[in-house]
Design a protein around this motif. Structure first.
Motif, PDB file in Angstrom:
ATOM      1  N   UNK A 322       8.133  -8.495   2.256  1.00 53.90           N
ATOM      2  CA  UNK A 322       8.253  -9.796   1.588  1.00 53.90           C
ATOM      3  C   UNK A 322       9.691 -10.306   1.544  1.00 53.90           C
ATOM      4  N   UNK A 323      10.672  -9.411   1.693  1.00 57.52           N
ATOM      5  CA  UNK A 323      12.056  -9.879   1.661  1.00 57.52           C
ATOM      6  C   UNK A 323      12.380 -10.775   2.850  1.00 57.52           C
ATOM      7  N   UNK A 324      11.601 -10.673   3.923  1.00 56.63           N
ATOM      8  CA  UNK A 324      11.840 -11.535   5.088  1.00 56.63           C
ATOM      9  C   UNK A 324      11.716 -13.005   4.709  1.00 56.63           C
ATOM     10  N   UNK A 325      10.760 -13.316   3.838  1.00 59.63           N
ATOM     11  CA  UNK A 325      10.535 -14.715   3.463  1.00 59.63           C
ATOM     12  C   UNK A 325      11.731 -15.295   2.732  1.00 59.63           C
ATOM     13  N   UNK A 326      12.202 -14.606   1.705  1.00 59.37           N
ATOM     14  CA  UNK A 326      13.307 -15.170   0.924  1.00 59.37           C
ATOM     15  C   UNK A 326      14.616 -15.155   1.706  1.00 59.37           C
ATOM     16  N   UNK A 327      14.858 -14.105   2.501  1.00 59.38           N
ATOM     17  CA  UNK A 327      16.094 -14.048   3.276  1.00 59.38           C
ATOM     18  C   UNK A 327      16.171 -15.193   4.281  1.00 59.38           C
ATOM     19  N   UNK A 328      15.083 -15.410   5.004  1.00 58.73           N
ATOM     20  CA  UNK A 328      15.110 -16.423   6.059  1.00 58.73           C
ATOM     21  C   UNK A 328      14.957 -17.838   5.524  1.00 58.73           C
ATOM     22  N   UNK A 332      19.982 -16.249   3.806  1.00 59.80           N
ATOM     23  CA  UNK A 332      20.831 -15.161   3.311  1.00 59.80           C
ATOM     24  C   UNK A 332      21.007 -14.123   4.418  1.00 59.80           C
ATOM     25  N   UNK A 333      22.248 -13.814   4.749  1.00 58.64           N
ATOM     26  CA  UNK A 333      22.537 -12.855   5.809  1.00 58.64           C
ATOM     27  C   UNK A 333      23.587 -11.850   5.375  1.00 58.64           C
ATOM     28  N   UNK A 334      24.159 -11.101   6.321  1.00 58.09           N
ATOM     29  CA  UNK A 334      25.139 -10.057   6.000  1.00 58.09           C
ATOM     30  C   UNK A 334      26.441 -10.590   5.416  1.00 58.09           C
ATOM     31  N   UNK A 335      26.661 -11.882   5.469  1.00 58.54           N
ATOM     32  CA  UNK A 335      27.853 -12.444   4.834  1.00 58.54           C
ATOM     33  C   UNK A 335      27.719 -12.461   3.313  1.00 58.54           C
ATOM     34  N   UNK A 336      26.467 -12.414   2.818  1.00 56.95           N
ATOM     35  CA  UNK A 336      26.230 -12.427   1.375  1.00 56.95           C
ATOM     36  C   UNK A 336      25.719 -11.089   0.849  1.00 56.95           C
ATOM     37  N   UNK A 350      18.244   0.061  11.493  1.00 52.89           N
ATOM     38  CA  UNK A 350      17.783  -1.206  12.068  1.00 52.89           C
ATOM     39  C   UNK A 350      18.316  -2.373  11.249  1.00 52.89           C
ATOM     40  N   UNK A 351      17.893  -3.580  11.615  1.00 49.34           N
ATOM     41  CA  UNK A 351      18.322  -4.794  10.934  1.00 49.34           C
ATOM     42  C   UNK A 351      17.120  -5.506  10.339  1.00 49.34           C
ATOM     43  N   UNK A 352      17.337  -6.211   9.230  1.00 52.40           N
ATOM     44  CA  UNK A 352      16.247  -6.978   8.645  1.00 52.40           C
ATOM     45  C   UNK A 352      15.829  -8.091   9.600  1.00 52.40           C
ATOM     46  N   UNK A 353      14.518  -8.392   9.661  1.00 48.92           N
ATOM     47  CA  UNK A 353      14.027  -9.411  10.610  1.00 48.92           C
ATOM     48  C   UNK A 353      14.664 -10.780  10.368  1.00 48.92           C
ATOM     49  N   UNK A 354      15.175 -11.368  11.421  1.00 49.61           N
ATOM     50  CA  UNK A 354      15.706 -12.724  11.354  1.00 49.61           C
ATOM     51  C   UNK A 354      17.074 -12.830  10.729  1.00 49.61           C
ATOM     52  N   UNK A 355      17.292 -12.173   9.597  1.00 55.30           N
ATOM     53  CA  UNK A 355      18.554 -12.278   8.865  1.00 55.30           C
ATOM     54  C   UNK A 355      19.577 -11.233   9.289  1.00 55.30           C
ATOM     55  N   UNK A 356      19.124 -10.142   9.915  1.00 59.66           N
ATOM     56  CA  UNK A 356      19.978  -9.143  10.561  1.00 59.66           C
ATOM     57  C   UNK A 356      20.969  -8.449   9.627  1.00 59.66           C
ATOM     58  N   UNK A 357      20.496  -8.088   8.438  1.00 62.21           N
ATOM     59  CA  UNK A 357      21.295  -7.286   7.507  1.00 62.21           C
ATOM     60  C   UNK A 357      21.043  -5.812   7.821  1.00 62.21           C
ATOM     61  N   UNK A 358      22.070  -4.974   7.950  1.00 61.79           N
ATOM     62  CA  UNK A 358      21.869  -3.557   8.286  1.00 61.79           C
ATOM     63  C   UNK A 358      21.065  -2.824   7.203  1.00 61.79           C
ATOM     64  N   UNK A 359      20.156  -1.947   7.644  1.00 62.37           N
ATOM     65  CA  UNK A 359      19.357  -1.124   6.733  1.00 62.37           C
ATOM     66  C   UNK A 359      19.919   0.295   6.776  1.00 62.37           C
TER      67      UNK A 359
END
Length: 410
Positions: A322-328, A332-336, A350-359
């Motif tokens: 569900x975090x994909x919805x709010x991030x995209x 919100x990306x790795x800058x925040x 890996x990276x979060x879908x679309x927003x590409x934050x490192x996991x």
């Protein structure tokens, strides 16, 4: 005028009431360097004017979501594992006085529910299309068929095993657009007094809490008592019981039976009346939801931007679907948010879908603790906060956004 499409339940007109824009597959955690290969679709949601089913406007092919690499494990939460064990024991007790009962689970995942049924010596079968988690279930002694459940699969199961006394699905039915084939299959598989029990996120809770991140690619339908009653009737089934559940931010456990086989409980009429009072079948009520979504998105983005500008470290907790919805939706990306910590090995690195934050692994959360933790896995808040007492003791603060943006120390 809003976009319209045809209802996947009754072929009525679906009128769109909110558009989350371009979204990735929620569980497609990408490897660094493979971002260009991501699949995107338009995430929009609408209401059927006839059966009142709330549903996605655009369908994502099921093979893209549920495959060998599907990363979600039902047994990942201690509290949810206890929930599934209680469900299983309930079925075992219900069937205790029946001769050779048979329990079928649609989407059995890693077998966390059926494992208890199997240990009780009850005949069972899990139907699971995602091969990796199906193998985990089989390793626990659960009998599994790797397949998508449809009408022809139901006929095959009945021919091999006989009729089912219980067919169960948890956080599965709402994922399946082709509902007609599912319900016809269930109808044909059930014994005369058998029941189809399923639990899924409840539309009433999503609207009341503005838990809009429950809306993502895998959740095609958002059930309420009115829409479930309508879709059941179209396929020779009847809604005979409902039960509110506190899990996953609010769900309902629905029980269907062959039409006329069982007497509906008073709980069904009560929930139908509650939905009318709350306006859950009215398009205008659902449109009001969109304004609250936008406010939460704006507030969260403003808070994270302010924290970044102050030099504060923010790490997210739980690489949830569900975090994909709010991030995209919120951009919100790795800058925040510098990273997302998660306990699932398949997601780490890996990276979060679309927003590409490192996991990163959960151990990284305390190495060192961040100033703030954005809680994506808010439906497991009590369990997580209990486990992360050290974060609070270090002066860390939690950020949540359901039902509104809040910053708390506990």
């Amino acid at each position: 005028m809003a976009d319209t499409t045809s209802c996947r339940i009754c072929e009525g007109t679906v009128e769109e009431f909110f558009d989350f824009g371009r979204q990735p597959l929620s569980n497609a955690f990408v490897k660094p360097g493979e971002e260009k290969d991501e699949f995107f679709f338009r995430l929009a949601v609408g209401l059927c004017s006839d059966c009142r089913m709330v549903q996605l406007v655009e369908e994502v092919p099921r093979e893209r979501m549920f495959n060998e690499d599907y990363p979600y494990l039902s047994s990942g939460s201690v509290l949810m594992k206890a929930h599934w064990e209680a469900v299983a024991q309930r079925f075992v007790d219900r069937e205790d006085n029946r001769d050779d009962p048979f329990v079928v689970e649609l989407g059995c995942n890693d077998g966390v529910m059926l494992e208890t049924v199997a240990k009780a010596g009850v005949r069972h079968l899990g139907v699971e299309p995602s091969g990796g988690v199906a193998d985990l279930a089989a390793g626990k002694g659960v009998l599994v068929r790797k397949d998508f459940f449809e009408e022809d699969v139901a006929a095959s199961v009945r021919a091999e095993h006989g009729p089912a006394d219980v067919v169960f699905a948890a956080n599965t039915l709402c994922h399946i657009p082709y509902m007609g084939s599912i319900l016809r299959g269930v109808r044909d598989l059930l014994a005369p007094k058998g029941v189809f029990v399923f639990e899924d996120p409840y539309l009433g809770d999503i609207m009341a809490k503005t838990s809009f991140d429950q809306i993502y690619d895998e959740h095609f339908y958002f059930f309420g008592a009115h829409s479930v009653r309508a879709m059941a009737a179209l396929h020779g089934l009847e809604l005979v019981d409902v039960e509110r559940l506190p899990v996953h931010g609010g769900e309902v456990r629905y029980t269907l039976a062959l039409a006329g086989a069982l007497t509906p409980s008073a709980a069904v009429a009560a929930l139908l009346a509650e939905e009318v009072e709350a306006g859950l079948t009215d398009l205008e009520t659902l449109r009001g939801f969109g304004a609250r979504v936008q406010r939460i998105s704006d507030d969260l983005t403003a808070l994270l931007t302010d924290l970044r500008d102050q030099g504060r470290r923010v790490v997210a907790y739980g690489a949830t679907a569900k975090s994909a919805t709010i991030l995209n939706y919120s951009g919100i990306g790795p800058d925040l948010v510098e990273a997302v910590v998660d306990t699932t090995p398949a997601k780490q690195g890996r990276l979060t879908p679309g927003s590409h934050i490192p996991i990163v692994p959960a151990e990284r959360f305390q190495d060192p603790y961040p100033d703030y933790a954005l809680l994506f896995a808010w439906n497991h808040a009590e369990e997580i906060r209990g486990k992360e007492e050290g974060f609070r003791a270090s002066g860390g603060r939690w950020i949540t956004y359901v039902p509104e943006v809040r910053v708390t120390s506990d």
